[in-house]
Scaffold this active site. Structure first.
Site, PDB file in Angstrom:
ATOM      1  N   ASP A  52      -2.015 -16.105  29.532  1.00 42.06           N
ATOM      2  CA  ASP A  52      -1.593 -17.330  28.856  1.00 42.06           C
ATOM      3  C   ASP A  52      -2.261 -18.464  29.621  1.00 42.06           C
ATOM      4  O   ASP A  52      -1.983 -18.669  30.804  1.00 42.06           O
ATOM      5  CB  ASP A  52      -0.057 -17.452  28.922  1.00 42.06           C
ATOM      6  CG  ASP A  52       0.451 -18.688  28.193  1.00 42.06           C
ATOM      7  OD1 ASP A  52      -0.314 -19.686  28.092  1.00 42.06           O
ATOM      8  OD2 ASP A  52       1.605 -18.677  27.739  1.00 42.06           O
ATOM      9  N   TYR A 141      -5.256 -32.439  16.891  1.00 42.30           N
ATOM     10  CA  TYR A 141      -6.446 -31.655  17.240  1.00 42.30           C
ATOM     11  C   TYR A 141      -7.573 -32.584  17.717  1.00 42.30           C
ATOM     12  O   TYR A 141      -8.214 -32.342  18.733  1.00 42.30           O
ATOM     13  CB  TYR A 141      -6.880 -30.875  16.001  1.00 42.30           C
ATOM     14  CG  TYR A 141      -8.028 -29.917  16.186  1.00 42.30           C
ATOM     15  CD1 TYR A 141      -7.923 -28.817  17.028  1.00 42.30           C
ATOM     16  CD2 TYR A 141      -9.221 -30.087  15.464  1.00 42.30           C
ATOM     17  CE1 TYR A 141      -8.967 -27.916  17.158  1.00 42.30           C
ATOM     18  CE2 TYR A 141     -10.268 -29.193  15.586  1.00 42.30           C
ATOM     19  CZ  TYR A 141     -10.137 -28.103  16.433  1.00 42.30           C
ATOM     20  OH  TYR A 141     -11.173 -27.210  16.555  1.00 42.30           O
ATOM     21  N   LYS A 145      -9.392 -32.863  21.261  1.00 45.43           N
ATOM     22  CA  LYS A 145     -10.836 -32.626  21.421  1.00 45.43           C
ATOM     23  C   LYS A 145     -11.523 -33.794  22.134  1.00 45.43           C
ATOM     24  O   LYS A 145     -12.366 -33.579  23.004  1.00 45.43           O
ATOM     25  CB  LYS A 145     -11.496 -32.340  20.064  1.00 45.43           C
ATOM     26  CG  LYS A 145     -11.134 -30.971  19.487  1.00 45.43           C
ATOM     27  CD  LYS A 145     -11.567 -29.840  20.408  1.00 45.43           C
ATOM     28  CE  LYS A 145     -11.239 -28.457  19.895  1.00 45.43           C
ATOM     29  NZ  LYS A 145     -11.416 -27.413  20.903  1.00 45.43           N
TER      30      LYS A 145
HETATM   31  C1  AKB Z   1     -10.889 -26.326  12.185  1.00 50.31           C
HETATM   32  O1  AKB Z   1     -11.063 -26.397  10.958  1.00 50.31           O
HETATM   33  O2  AKB Z   1      -9.869 -26.695  12.763  1.00 50.31           O
HETATM   34  C2  AKB Z   1     -12.030 -25.809  13.032  1.00 50.31           C
HETATM   35  C3  AKB Z   1     -12.920 -26.913  13.481  1.00 50.31           C
HETATM   36  C4  AKB Z   1     -13.931 -27.484  12.577  1.00 50.31           C
HETATM   37  O3  AKB Z   1     -12.810 -27.347  14.595  1.00 50.31           O
HETATM   38  N1  AKB Z   1     -12.759 -24.828  12.290  1.00 50.31           N
END
Ligand code: AKB
Length: 316
Positions: A52, A141, A145
């Site tokens: 993990d 996300y 990133k």
């Molecule tokens: C997603 O769709 O989350 C991934 C990406 C493009 O980072 N495939």
């Protein structure tokens, strides 16, 4: 790279990357890790250690025992999953990343982690998106990133860790399906074309996004990791892409092989909203110039490859 530890080795990228690395560098020089062992890929599971990535001590122990020179940190939640549970996303994506960077710093490892087109946002130029541009994503996300890109730059500047990375587009593979991404339709559409001859798409037909076949993605990781540091102005977050296409264009291409293929649309507002903030076509000239990025698959070749392989899979 001579001896490599991989996190997220059973994920969409990890599965094919691990096999390729074992072929190139020797099975004994690759240590796959993941949080579970659920896979029928014996080559990976026979070597796999449960890890993990939020557990620093466990990661550190494995590195001390295996003595790698490189860590490829692939474990992460994808965009749609992150929106369902943003705090879990922060925990796995950010704490996992800082643990991996820390073991790289302490044990002097080369380091790779992927960023994504998800690191961009509404105010980013959509076409010919430059390598250096506005990054103001409004998804968890995307926040992960961009933070990850900055953290990798920080470890490079402050601690001299050889951090490298690319911004991946949607990745398309017939071996391991993705889970929880916004670009997943571009994999599902091929499976459904073979299984049922029709597909209900969760993005609008004119939504253009960057895409790439998995072999090109894996070649890119290896090429970047093997590139001479002297030829790189920065190792991190290189824009890369191979195809800019919409669901409508995927459909047109599939119909050349399966003329009766049908598509309809049942748009998922969450994923559509994410897709609407992402670029349509990245400018990859820095990756091309600095380390020779050169994808081989366009939409036509990708479609032939995917349909042939999936047909073969369902014959068995
Ligand atoms: C997603 O769709 O989350 C991934 C990406 C493009 O980072 N495939």
């Amino acid at each position: 790279m001579k001896r490599i530890i991989i996190t997220g080795a059973l994920g969409q990228i990890g599965t094919e990357l691990t096999v390729k690395l074992m072929e190139l560098y020797g099975e004994e020089n690759v240590l796959p890790t993941d949080v579970h062992k659920n896979s029928d890929n014996e080559m990976i599971t026979s070597k796999l250690e449960i890890l993990d990535v939020r557990d620093f001590d466990q990661m550190d122990e494995l590195v001390k025992k295996f003595k790698p020179d490189t860590i490829l940190h692939m474990a992460a939640l994808l965009s749609a999953t992150c929106e369902k549970d943003p705090l879990l996303a922060w925990d796995i994506n950010m704490n996992g990343l800082i643990n991996a960077l820390e073991v790289a710093r302490i044990h002097d490892l080369k380091f790779f982690t992927p960023s994504s087109i998800g690191s961009f946002g509404e105010s980013t130029p959509k076409k010919n998106t430059p390598q250096t541009t506005i990054q103001r994503p409004n998804t968890m996300y995307g926040v992960n990133k961009v933070s990850g890109e900055l953290l990798c730059d920080y470890y490079y500047d402050k601690f001299n860790v050889d951090t490298r990375g690319v911004r991946f587009p949607g990745l398309i593979s017939h071996i391991k399906e993705p889970g929880g991404g916004t670009t997943d339709y571009a994999v599902d559409i091929y499976f459904e074309a073979i299984k049922s001859g029709k597909y209900t798409c969760f993005l609008e037909e004119e939504t253009y996004l960057d895409m790439m076949y998995i072999d090109d993605a894996i070649d890119a990781i290896i090429k970047l990791m093997e590139a001479d540091a002297k030829s790189l102005s920065t190792g991190n977050a290189f824009n890369i892409t191979a195809i800019s296409a919409s669901p409508k264009e995927f459909t047109t291409e599939i119909k050349k092989h399966i003329p009766d293929f049908e598509i309809d649309y049942d748009v998922d507002p969450v994923r559509q909203k994410i897709a609407d903030t992402w670029p349509e076509q990245l400018d990859c000239s820095e990756a091309e110039k600095q380390w020779g990025f050169a994808p081989k698959y366009d939409l036509e070749k990708l479609t032939t490859t995917m349909l042939t392989a999936i047909k073969e899979k369902y014959k068995k």
